[in-house]
Design a protein around this motif. Structure first.
Motif, PDB file in Angstrom:
ATOM      1  N   GLY A 172      34.156 -64.951  25.880  1.00 49.30           N
ATOM      2  CA  GLY A 172      32.831 -64.909  25.281  1.00 49.30           C
ATOM      3  C   GLY A 172      31.866 -65.818  26.005  1.00 49.30           C
ATOM      4  N   TYR A 173      30.946 -65.244  26.769  1.00 51.21           N
ATOM      5  CA  TYR A 173      29.920 -66.001  27.498  1.00 51.21           C
ATOM      6  C   TYR A 173      28.590 -65.293  27.351  1.00 51.21           C
ATOM      7  N   CYS A 181      27.981 -70.658  30.575  1.00 55.81           N
ATOM      8  CA  CYS A 181      27.629 -69.290  30.947  1.00 55.81           C
ATOM      9  C   CYS A 181      28.529 -68.871  32.103  1.00 55.81           C
ATOM     10  N   HIS A 203      34.994 -58.669  25.310  1.00 53.19           N
ATOM     11  CA  HIS A 203      33.972 -59.682  25.592  1.00 53.19           C
ATOM     12  C   HIS A 203      33.019 -59.820  24.416  1.00 53.19           C
ATOM     13  N   ASN A 205      29.796 -61.037  23.127  1.00 49.56           N
ATOM     14  CA  ASN A 205      28.507 -61.393  23.737  1.00 49.56           C
ATOM     15  C   ASN A 205      27.429 -61.668  22.680  1.00 49.56           C
ATOM     16  N   CYS A 208      23.851 -63.258  24.124  1.00 48.64           N
ATOM     17  CA  CYS A 208      23.255 -62.786  25.388  1.00 48.64           C
ATOM     18  C   CYS A 208      21.732 -62.884  25.378  1.00 48.64           C
ATOM     19  N   ALA A 217      21.441 -63.700  30.448  1.00 51.48           N
ATOM     20  CA  ALA A 217      22.895 -63.543  30.450  1.00 51.48           C
ATOM     21  C   ALA A 217      23.268 -62.092  30.730  1.00 51.48           C
ATOM     22  N   ALA A 219      25.801 -58.635  30.680  1.00 53.67           N
ATOM     23  CA  ALA A 219      26.783 -57.989  29.808  1.00 53.67           C
ATOM     24  C   ALA A 219      27.996 -57.643  30.654  1.00 53.67           C
ATOM     25  N   GLU A 232      32.924 -54.535  24.399  1.00 48.30           N
ATOM     26  CA  GLU A 232      32.034 -55.679  24.291  1.00 48.30           C
ATOM     27  C   GLU A 232      31.422 -55.700  22.895  1.00 48.30           C
ATOM     28  N   PHE A 234      28.441 -57.037  20.429  1.00 46.81           N
ATOM     29  CA  PHE A 234      27.067 -57.525  20.343  1.00 46.81           C
ATOM     30  C   PHE A 234      26.738 -57.720  18.874  1.00 46.81           C
TER      31      PHE A 234
END
Ligand SMILES: *Cc1c(COP(=O)(O)O)cnc(C)c1O
Length: 387
Positions: A172-173, A181, A203, A205, A208, A217, A219, A232, A234
């Protein structure tokens, strides 16, 4: 009665304990400044609330929603991914509405993990990644995540024996709690590693869109090959101040999205339609409220970071997220230091060790309090931490 084996392994959620201690002080009439929870202090932007109010009057939303999310919401999610990241996804097969990312992250375990399997999670990370494993009687292998490697989880260290059993790798970044990051090259390496080892790359995110100093950032889904191995997450929680609404979405590999959808269709019955309508309006907006929100957090970051450094709590200004990750003085554990601040000056911070052993020696400070409260916390801390 006898609870499950996996529940015995599962600790109460990190913040449950912290809020209990804080509540105990508040019950005694003590004014606690809470810098511990990552919950935006500002209300949800009015245009989103208005969309919800209108939708509430629409009887179409008074019935069971669709399991996977309304086409309107999934299309808005796809439109957001296209305009924000240049990523094209099929809203039908590659997007799934979630009751918050946390729900989706943990349920991903039900879709992919069996007893005896392994889940790869950063050694400092959001507690739900581990929960996806422990609630399935599976093992968590903690990928070394330290200041030395820029808090980029080192998956090259996973032993061969664990790799064989590994089903999901969580990353997770921009990162909670460290604020780190990830460069795109790191995401590319993670994709290659997961493809080679037949692991689903999940991931998270959530941050972001909470970026500073002009940083944008990436994706995971922007990267070549991501869709072959990746899903991912969101969330609308942080960007739109919607933590209470419980709405997020997963996008990416169709098989992974469908597997998660199958689990969820057996567990919940979707997100309230009116919330999805409001979510669609948020995702399709011009994002000006998000930019204003970022300017506010950036201003707070720039109040806190120099002040903490002056007190001897070393930290660098994060390029994204709503957190400052600060080193504590020698001779303390994170938990003892956090407890000291809470009891002595009534400032609540999160001990780094709550995110894993490698978080020992750090605290996490949240930028989600009004400027005057933030300044109040700094004054109080300075009172006991002057050098
Ligand atoms: C806040 C946060 C989320 C968002 O969770 P929701 O369930 O969507 O509110 C996800 N991951 C991380 C790391 C977070 O900090």
């Amino acid at each position: 009665m006898r609870v499950s084996k996996c529940l015995l392994e599962t600790k109460p959620y990190l913040f449950v304990e912290l809020s209990r201690k804080r509540a105990a002080l508040e019950e005694r009439g003590i004014d606690v400044v809470s810098l511990s929870v990552g919950d935006p202090d500002r209300p949800t932007p009015e245009f989103i609330v208005d969309a919800m109010v209108d939708a509430l009057h629409d009887p179409a939303f008074h019935h069971y929603p669709s399991y996977a999310g309304s086409m309107e919401f999934r299309q808005a999610a796809a439109g957001y991914l296209a305009s924000r990241f240049g990523v094209d996804v099929d809203p039908e097969r590659e997007v799934l509405a979630l009751i918050g990312s946390k729900e989706g992250l943990v349920h991903l375990g039900n879709a992919f993990v069996d007893e005896g399997d392994a889940v790869l999670a950063p050694s400092i990370g959001y507690p739900s990644y581990s929960a996806a494993a422990t609630l399935r009687n599976a093992d968590v292998w903690k990928m070394p995540t330290t200041a030395r490697n820029g808090y980029l989880a080192d998956f090259t260290q996973v032993p061969a024996e664990v790799l064989q059993r590994a089903k999901i790798m969580f990353l997770g970044y921009p990162n909670n709690p460290t604020g780190a990051c990830a460069p795109e090259s790191y995401l590319d390496e993670a994709i290659a590693f997961c493809r080679e080892n037949d692991i689903l790359l999940a991931h998270d995110n959530a941050y972001c869109d909470i970026c500073y100093d002009g940083y944008r950032a990436p994706a995971l889904l922007q990267r070549p090959g991501a869709r072959e191995v990746g899903i991912e997450f969101f969330s609308l929680s942080k960007g739109y101040n919607m933590t209470g609404w419980r709405i997020a979405f997963a996008a990416g590999n169709a098989q992974a999205v469908q597997a998660l959808a199958t689990v969820k269709s057996n567990v919940d019955t979707g997100v309230f339609g009116a919330i999805q309508r409001a979510g669609a309006v948020a995702l399709s907006s011009d994002q000006s409220t998000v930019r204003a929100q970022c300017a506010c957090y950036q201003r707070r970051r720039d109040i806190v970071v120099p002040a903490l450094n002056e007190m001897g709590l070393a930290c660098t200004p994060p390029k994204a997220t709503i957190y400052v990750w600060a080193r504590i003085p020698e001779g303390w554990t994170s938990a003892a230091f956090a407890d000291y601040l809470l009891q002595e000056v009534h400032v609540a911070v999160t001990p780094g060790s709550g995110y894993g052993v490698d978080g020992e020696g750090f605290i996490r400070i949240s930028l989600t309090v009004p400027d005057d409260r933030l300044s109040e916390a700094i004054v109080r801390m300075r009172g006991v931490l002057h050098r």
